[in-house]
Design an enzyme around this catalytic site. Structure first.
Site, PDB file in Angstrom:
ATOM      1  N   GLN A   1       0.826  -1.203   0.000  1.00 43.96           N
ATOM      2  CA  GLN A   1       0.000   0.000   0.000  1.00 43.96           C
ATOM      3  C   GLN A   1       0.860   1.253   0.000  1.00 43.96           C
ATOM      4  O   GLN A   1       1.760   1.397   0.836  1.00 43.96           O
ATOM      5  CB  GLN A   1      -0.909  -0.005   1.240  1.00 43.96           C
ATOM      6  CG  GLN A   1      -1.626   1.289   1.534  1.00 43.96           C
ATOM      7  CD  GLN A   1      -2.627   1.660   0.474  1.00 43.96           C
ATOM      8  OE1 GLN A   1      -2.372   2.554  -0.323  1.00 43.96           O
ATOM      9  NE2 GLN A   1      -3.754   0.989   0.459  1.00 43.96           N
TER      10      GLN A   1
ATOM     11  N   GLN B   1     -17.168   2.763  -6.503  1.00 43.80           N
ATOM     12  CA  GLN B   1     -16.045   2.230  -7.270  1.00 43.80           C
ATOM     13  C   GLN B   1     -15.537   0.957  -6.600  1.00 43.80           C
ATOM     14  O   GLN B   1     -15.132   0.983  -5.439  1.00 43.80           O
ATOM     15  CB  GLN B   1     -14.914   3.260  -7.337  1.00 43.80           C
ATOM     16  CG  GLN B   1     -13.743   2.811  -8.199  1.00 43.80           C
ATOM     17  CD  GLN B   1     -12.623   3.834  -8.197  1.00 43.80           C
ATOM     18  OE1 GLN B   1     -12.247   4.357  -7.149  1.00 43.80           O
ATOM     19  NE2 GLN B   1     -12.098   4.131  -9.368  1.00 43.80           N
TER      20      GLN B   1
ATOM     21  N   GLU C   1      -7.969   0.355  -0.227  1.00 44.47           N
ATOM     22  CA  GLU C   1      -7.942   0.053   1.204  1.00 44.47           C
ATOM     23  C   GLU C   1      -8.825   0.998   2.017  1.00 44.47           C
ATOM     24  O   GLU C   1      -9.462   0.583   2.976  1.00 44.47           O
ATOM     25  CB  GLU C   1      -6.503   0.089   1.737  1.00 44.47           C
ATOM     26  CG  GLU C   1      -6.402  -0.378   3.180  1.00 44.47           C
ATOM     27  CD  GLU C   1      -5.070  -1.023   3.520  1.00 44.47           C
ATOM     28  OE1 GLU C   1      -4.802  -1.195   4.711  1.00 44.47           O
ATOM     29  OE2 GLU C   1      -4.311  -1.359   2.597  1.00 44.47           O
TER      30      GLU C   1
ATOM     31  N   ARG D   1     -11.618   2.404   1.018  1.00 48.26           N
ATOM     32  CA  ARG D   1     -13.002   1.967   0.819  1.00 48.26           C
ATOM     33  C   ARG D   1     -13.294   0.703   1.624  1.00 48.26           C
ATOM     34  O   ARG D   1     -14.365   0.562   2.207  1.00 48.26           O
ATOM     35  CB  ARG D   1     -13.244   1.704  -0.674  1.00 48.26           C
ATOM     36  CG  ARG D   1     -13.544   2.961  -1.494  1.00 48.26           C
ATOM     37  CD  ARG D   1     -13.386   2.702  -2.981  1.00 48.26           C
ATOM     38  NE  ARG D   1     -11.993   2.807  -3.374  1.00 48.26           N
ATOM     39  CZ  ARG D   1     -11.490   2.266  -4.470  1.00 48.26           C
ATOM     40  NH1 ARG D   1     -12.255   1.551  -5.286  1.00 48.26           N
ATOM     41  NH2 ARG D   1     -10.214   2.409  -4.770  1.00 48.26           N
TER      42      ARG D   1
ATOM     43  N   ASN E   1      -2.596   2.152  -6.874  1.00 51.09           N
ATOM     44  CA  ASN E   1      -2.820   3.079  -5.768  1.00 51.09           C
ATOM     45  C   ASN E   1      -2.408   4.497  -6.123  1.00 51.09           C
ATOM     46  O   ASN E   1      -3.089   5.456  -5.760  1.00 51.09           O
ATOM     47  CB  ASN E   1      -2.088   2.601  -4.512  1.00 51.09           C
ATOM     48  CG  ASN E   1      -2.858   1.521  -3.774  1.00 51.09           C
ATOM     49  OD1 ASN E   1      -3.846   1.797  -3.125  1.00 51.09           O
ATOM     50  ND2 ASN E   1      -2.420   0.280  -3.897  1.00 51.09           N
TER      51      ASN E   1
END
Length: 210
Positions: free
Chosen positions: A45, A69, A86, A88, A121
């Protein structure tokens, strides 16, 4: 695990050269609903901070409108690992909602997964300038990509990538000011050539006093 398929293009719409693990075209990628507890966090991440206030705002939005989304995940055995989304996922769990829409991939190579996770990301998440710079540096250092290749992958020009990475040469305290929003990325970039610590502190103090 409930599944309600909906046609979707998924990551291949953003990175068409990335191989479709299912051997089908990107346009046939389906969105399915996965139980939030079957999903693990993403070790690659790019985002490092998940502010509670922003998560709360996203949670309320999801409670009212749902997850608009879908997240992107990689299937690992009987569970899933996040590729992107992540915030969401965390907000959905916080809202007490048990299922979340997701686009599922099956990627065995950790190198490919790392590259895809970082690119996805950087493209989709609202990262801070420092998080974005860390993402670019990870792509060059860990995925062995040139700055030109990184720029092409994320849809930026090479100078943007290079300038972002240059920010990481600054001391941790200065980077913290950028993270907090007290110092702009533009001001921070102008400070990179300043090597003398005392002069750097003085200039930063002048900027903050404005």
């Amino acid at each position: 695990m409930g599944k309600k398929p909906v046609l979707g293009k998924g990551i291949n719409a953003l990175i068409p050269e990335f191989p479709d693990s299912g051997g089908q075209g990107a346009s046939s990628r389906q969105i399915v609903y996965i139980h939030v507890d079957e999903i693990e966090s993403n070790p690659f991440q790019a985002r490092t901070e998940f502010g509670e206030e922003h998560l709360a705002e996203l949670m309320h939005s999801i409670q009212e409108k749902g997850v608009i989304q879908p997240i992107t995940v990689n299937r690992v055995g009987q569970s899933y690992q996040l590729i992107a989304g992540e915030r969401r996922w965390r907000a959905t769990k916080k809202a007490g909602i048990q299922e979340i829409p997701a686009i599922v991939h099956e990627i065995e190579s950790q190198q490919d997964l790392m590259e895809l996770s970082l690119i996805e990301n950087i493209q989709r998440e609202n990262l801070t300038p420092i998080e974005e710079a860390e993402g670019y540096r990870a792509l060059t250092d860990k995925c062995f990509m040139t700055q030109e290749e990184v720029a092409g992958k994320v849809g930026k020009n090479r100078a943007t990538v290079a300038n972002a990475i240059r920010l990481l040469k600054l001391p941790e305290k200065v980077l913290g000011l950028v993270e907090d929003g007290r110092l702009s990325a533009g001001h921070a970039r102008a400070l990179v050539p300043v090597e003398d610590p005392e002069r750097l502190r003085h200039i930063v103090a002048l900027i903050l006093a404005r």
